[in-house]
Design a protein around this motif. Sequence first.
Motif, PDB file in Angstrom:
ATOM      1  N   GLY A 144     -65.386  -5.387 -59.016  1.00 45.12           N
ATOM      2  CA  GLY A 144     -63.982  -5.739 -58.824  1.00 45.12           C
ATOM      3  C   GLY A 144     -63.791  -6.216 -57.390  1.00 45.12           C
ATOM      4  N   ASP A 145     -62.658  -6.817 -57.151  1.00 45.84           N
ATOM      5  CA  ASP A 145     -62.394  -7.399 -55.834  1.00 45.84           C
ATOM      6  C   ASP A 145     -62.503  -6.376 -54.709  1.00 45.84           C
ATOM      7  N   SER A 146     -62.738  -6.897 -53.536  1.00 45.23           N
ATOM      8  CA  SER A 146     -62.770  -6.062 -52.336  1.00 45.23           C
ATOM      9  C   SER A 146     -61.400  -5.404 -52.139  1.00 45.23           C
ATOM     10  N   GLY A 147     -61.393  -4.126 -51.830  1.00 40.49           N
ATOM     11  CA  GLY A 147     -60.150  -3.422 -51.542  1.00 40.49           C
ATOM     12  C   GLY A 147     -59.488  -2.731 -52.715  1.00 40.49           C
ATOM     13  N   VAL A 148     -60.056  -2.875 -53.911  1.00 39.56           N
ATOM     14  CA  VAL A 148     -59.429  -2.248 -55.091  1.00 39.56           C
ATOM     15  C   VAL A 148     -59.666  -0.738 -55.150  1.00 39.56           C
ATOM     16  N   GLY A 149     -60.653  -0.273 -54.383  1.00 40.87           N
ATOM     17  CA  GLY A 149     -60.903   1.172 -54.327  1.00 40.87           C
ATOM     18  C   GLY A 149     -62.196   1.631 -54.982  1.00 40.87           C
ATOM     19  N   LYS A 150     -63.179   0.750 -55.078  1.00 40.78           N
ATOM     20  CA  LYS A 150     -64.457   1.105 -55.721  1.00 40.78           C
ATOM     21  C   LYS A 150     -65.154   2.255 -54.979  1.00 40.78           C
ATOM     22  N   THR A 151     -65.272   2.088 -53.669  1.00 32.82           N
ATOM     23  CA  THR A 151     -65.965   3.116 -52.885  1.00 32.82           C
ATOM     24  C   THR A 151     -65.175   4.417 -52.909  1.00 32.82           C
ATOM     25  N   SER A 152     -63.858   4.310 -52.787  1.00 31.28           N
ATOM     26  CA  SER A 152     -63.009   5.507 -52.816  1.00 31.28           C
ATOM     27  C   SER A 152     -63.125   6.233 -54.155  1.00 31.28           C
ATOM     28  N   PHE A 193     -60.600  12.364 -50.968  1.00 29.01           N
ATOM     29  CA  PHE A 193     -60.150  10.999 -50.649  1.00 29.01           C
ATOM     30  C   PHE A 193     -60.151  10.855 -49.137  1.00 29.01           C
ATOM     31  N   ILE A 194     -60.831   9.857 -48.659  1.00 32.61           N
ATOM     32  CA  ILE A 194     -60.869   9.591 -47.225  1.00 32.61           C
ATOM     33  C   ILE A 194     -60.056   8.330 -46.985  1.00 32.61           C
ATOM     34  N   PRO A 195     -58.842   8.457 -46.423  1.00 37.61           N
ATOM     35  CA  PRO A 195     -58.019   7.254 -46.233  1.00 37.61           C
ATOM     36  C   PRO A 195     -58.700   6.257 -45.299  1.00 37.61           C
ATOM     37  N   GLY A 196     -58.351   5.005 -45.481  1.00 33.04           N
ATOM     38  CA  GLY A 196     -58.946   3.963 -44.651  1.00 33.04           C
ATOM     39  C   GLY A 196     -59.982   3.204 -45.440  1.00 33.04           C
ATOM     40  N   SER A 197     -60.191   1.975 -45.034  1.00 29.01           N
ATOM     41  CA  SER A 197     -61.050   1.098 -45.814  1.00 29.01           C
ATOM     42  C   SER A 197     -62.524   1.348 -45.550  1.00 29.01           C
ATOM     43  N   PHE A 198     -63.276   1.289 -46.633  1.00 28.10           N
ATOM     44  CA  PHE A 198     -64.731   1.363 -46.539  1.00 28.10           C
ATOM     45  C   PHE A 198     -65.317  -0.044 -46.603  1.00 28.10           C
ATOM     46  N   SER A 199     -64.455  -1.041 -46.561  1.00 33.31           N
ATOM     47  CA  SER A 199     -64.913  -2.390 -46.923  1.00 33.31           C
ATOM     48  C   SER A 199     -66.008  -2.927 -46.016  1.00 33.31           C
ATOM     49  N   ALA A 200     -66.122  -2.379 -44.797  1.00 35.45           N
ATOM     50  CA  ALA A 200     -67.170  -2.858 -43.912  1.00 35.45           C
ATOM     51  C   ALA A 200     -68.524  -2.249 -44.267  1.00 35.45           C
ATOM     52  N   GLN A 220     -70.474  -7.999 -51.188  1.00 36.93           N
ATOM     53  CA  GLN A 220     -70.765  -9.111 -52.108  1.00 36.93           C
ATOM     54  C   GLN A 220     -69.518  -9.617 -52.813  1.00 36.93           C
ATOM     55  N   GLU A 221     -68.502  -8.722 -52.955  1.00 35.03           N
ATOM     56  CA  GLU A 221     -67.383  -9.055 -53.837  1.00 35.03           C
ATOM     57  C   GLU A 221     -66.728 -10.375 -53.474  1.00 35.03           C
ATOM     58  N   ARG A 222     -66.479 -10.548 -52.191  1.00 30.76           N
ATOM     59  CA  ARG A 222     -65.675 -11.704 -51.808  1.00 30.76           C
ATOM     60  C   ARG A 222     -66.433 -13.000 -52.041  1.00 30.76           C
ATOM     61  N   ASP A 275     -51.327   6.037 -58.057  1.00 27.38           N
ATOM     62  CA  ASP A 275     -50.373   6.856 -57.282  1.00 27.38           C
ATOM     63  C   ASP A 275     -49.336   6.009 -56.552  1.00 27.38           C
ATOM     64  N   MET A 276     -49.592   4.715 -56.391  1.00 26.98           N
ATOM     65  CA  MET A 276     -48.700   3.864 -55.585  1.00 26.98           C
ATOM     66  C   MET A 276     -47.615   3.223 -56.438  1.00 26.98           C
ATOM     67  N   SER A 277     -46.769   4.062 -57.032  1.00 31.45           N
ATOM     68  CA  SER A 277     -45.772   3.528 -57.966  1.00 31.45           C
ATOM     69  C   SER A 277     -44.782   2.590 -57.284  1.00 31.45           C
ATOM     70  N   ALA A 314     -57.940   7.054 -56.976  1.00 34.41           N
ATOM     71  CA  ALA A 314     -58.997   7.645 -56.151  1.00 34.41           C
ATOM     72  C   ALA A 314     -58.383   8.591 -55.127  1.00 34.41           C
ATOM     73  N   LYS A 315     -57.088   8.435 -54.900  1.00 32.71           N
ATOM     74  CA  LYS A 315     -56.408   9.281 -53.913  1.00 32.71           C
ATOM     75  C   LYS A 315     -56.101  10.666 -54.498  1.00 32.71           C
ATOM     76  N   THR A 316     -55.408  10.696 -55.632  1.00 33.33           N
ATOM     77  CA  THR A 316     -55.040  11.982 -56.234  1.00 33.33           C
ATOM     78  C   THR A 316     -56.136  12.505 -57.156  1.00 33.33           C
TER      79      THR A 316
HETATM   80  P1  GDP Z   1     -63.406  -1.234 -52.150  1.00 28.96           P
HETATM   81  O1  GDP Z   1     -63.458  -2.385 -51.219  1.00 28.96           O
HETATM   82  O2  GDP Z   1     -63.155  -1.689 -53.561  1.00 28.96           O
HETATM   83  O3  GDP Z   1     -64.607  -0.334 -52.066  1.00 28.96           O
HETATM   84  O4  GDP Z   1     -62.121  -0.340 -51.748  1.00 28.96           O
HETATM   85  P2  GDP Z   1     -62.043   0.939 -50.778  1.00 28.96           P
HETATM   86  O5  GDP Z   1     -62.535   2.150 -51.485  1.00 28.96           O
HETATM   87  O6  GDP Z   1     -62.636   0.608 -49.463  1.00 28.96           O
HETATM   88  O7  GDP Z   1     -60.455   1.088 -50.659  1.00 28.96           O
HETATM   89  C1  GDP Z   1     -59.655   0.059 -50.073  1.00 28.96           C
HETATM   90  C2  GDP Z   1     -58.386   0.671 -49.523  1.00 28.96           C
HETATM   91  O8  GDP Z   1     -57.590   1.192 -50.568  1.00 28.96           O
HETATM   92  C3  GDP Z   1     -58.616   1.840 -48.572  1.00 28.96           C
HETATM   93  O9  GDP Z   1     -57.641   1.816 -47.565  1.00 28.96           O
HETATM   94  C4  GDP Z   1     -58.458   3.053 -49.453  1.00 28.96           C
HETATM   95  O10 GDP Z   1     -58.080   4.198 -48.732  1.00 28.96           O
HETATM   96  C5  GDP Z   1     -57.361   2.595 -50.392  1.00 28.96           C
HETATM   97  N1  GDP Z   1     -57.440   3.212 -51.710  1.00 28.96           N
HETATM   98  C6  GDP Z   1     -58.503   3.221 -52.558  1.00 28.96           C
HETATM   99  N2  GDP Z   1     -58.204   3.821 -53.705  1.00 28.96           N
HETATM  100  C7  GDP Z   1     -56.920   4.237 -53.600  1.00 28.96           C
HETATM  101  C8  GDP Z   1     -56.016   4.931 -54.476  1.00 28.96           C
HETATM  102  O11 GDP Z   1     -56.325   5.283 -55.616  1.00 28.96           O
HETATM  103  N3  GDP Z   1     -54.749   5.140 -54.000  1.00 28.96           N
HETATM  104  C9  GDP Z   1     -54.343   4.750 -52.768  1.00 28.96           C
HETATM  105  N4  GDP Z   1     -53.109   5.011 -52.398  1.00 28.96           N
HETATM  106  N5  GDP Z   1     -55.153   4.087 -51.927  1.00 28.96           N
HETATM  107  C10 GDP Z   1     -56.430   3.829 -52.336  1.00 28.96           C
END
Ligand code: GDP
Length: 176
Positions: A17-25, A35-42, A70-72, A127-129, A155-157
């Motif tokens: 899936g696209d970068s930022g969708v939350g795969k790593t999370s 859940f570790i807030p912040g992007s893992f995209s790097a 690779q996603e992008r 969770d982000m309604s 991935a958050k809750t």
């Molecule tokens: P990836 O690029 O697909 O691996 O996405 P990341 O796991 O790096 O997540 C991208 C951003 O979205 C980060 O800031 C995460 O903290 C946030 N994120 C990922 N999953 C969730 C979720 O289920 N809920 C919320 N609120 N934020 C999320």
Amino acid sequence: SPPIYDEELVHKTILVGDSGVGKTSLLVQFDQGKFIPGSFSATVGIGFTNKVVPVDNVKIKLQIWDTAGQERFRSVTHAYYRDAHALLLLYDITSKSSFDNIRAWLTEIHEYAQSDVVIMLLGNKADMSSGRAIRRDQGERLAREYSVPFMETSAKTGVNVQLAFTAVAKELKHRA
Ligand code: GDP
Ligand code: MG
């Protein structure tokens, strides 16, 4: 008599899936229950995580690969798909573009993955309604169109995270 499930089988499972969708999370939540807030995209080259998922009395072994970087480029290599047993395909419910790109991901998957690959569509960040851009029924409709199961996850809750991987493991066991 029913076939005996091979407990030594390791099922290669890939998060796409696209970068930022939350795969790593999602993988961190499934693996470590946090859940570790912040992007893992790097992060590049996380590789894979081994997890055992019990289904009935059988331990299903998943080797879960996280794609990063690779996603992008849409260059998750074709060899990478070829030996995948399962694909978790994610979009972000707050990102219309990540949802619109699902069709392109599925086209690529159907081109390069094995025809019997287990696919599951996940609408993450449930969770982000307040920021929702894609309704649940839009996800359901797309999933129905492609005959794949669908869930919304966070991935958050942690909502539906165990359930999603367990559903994949169940399907892998049924198909073995
Ligand atoms: P990836 O690029 O697909 O691996 O996405 P990341 O796991 O790096 O997540 C991208 C951003 O979205 C980060 O800031 C995460 O903290 C946030 N994120 C990922 N999953 C969730 C979720 O289920 N809920 C919320 N609120 N934020 C999320
Ligand atoms: Mg990532």
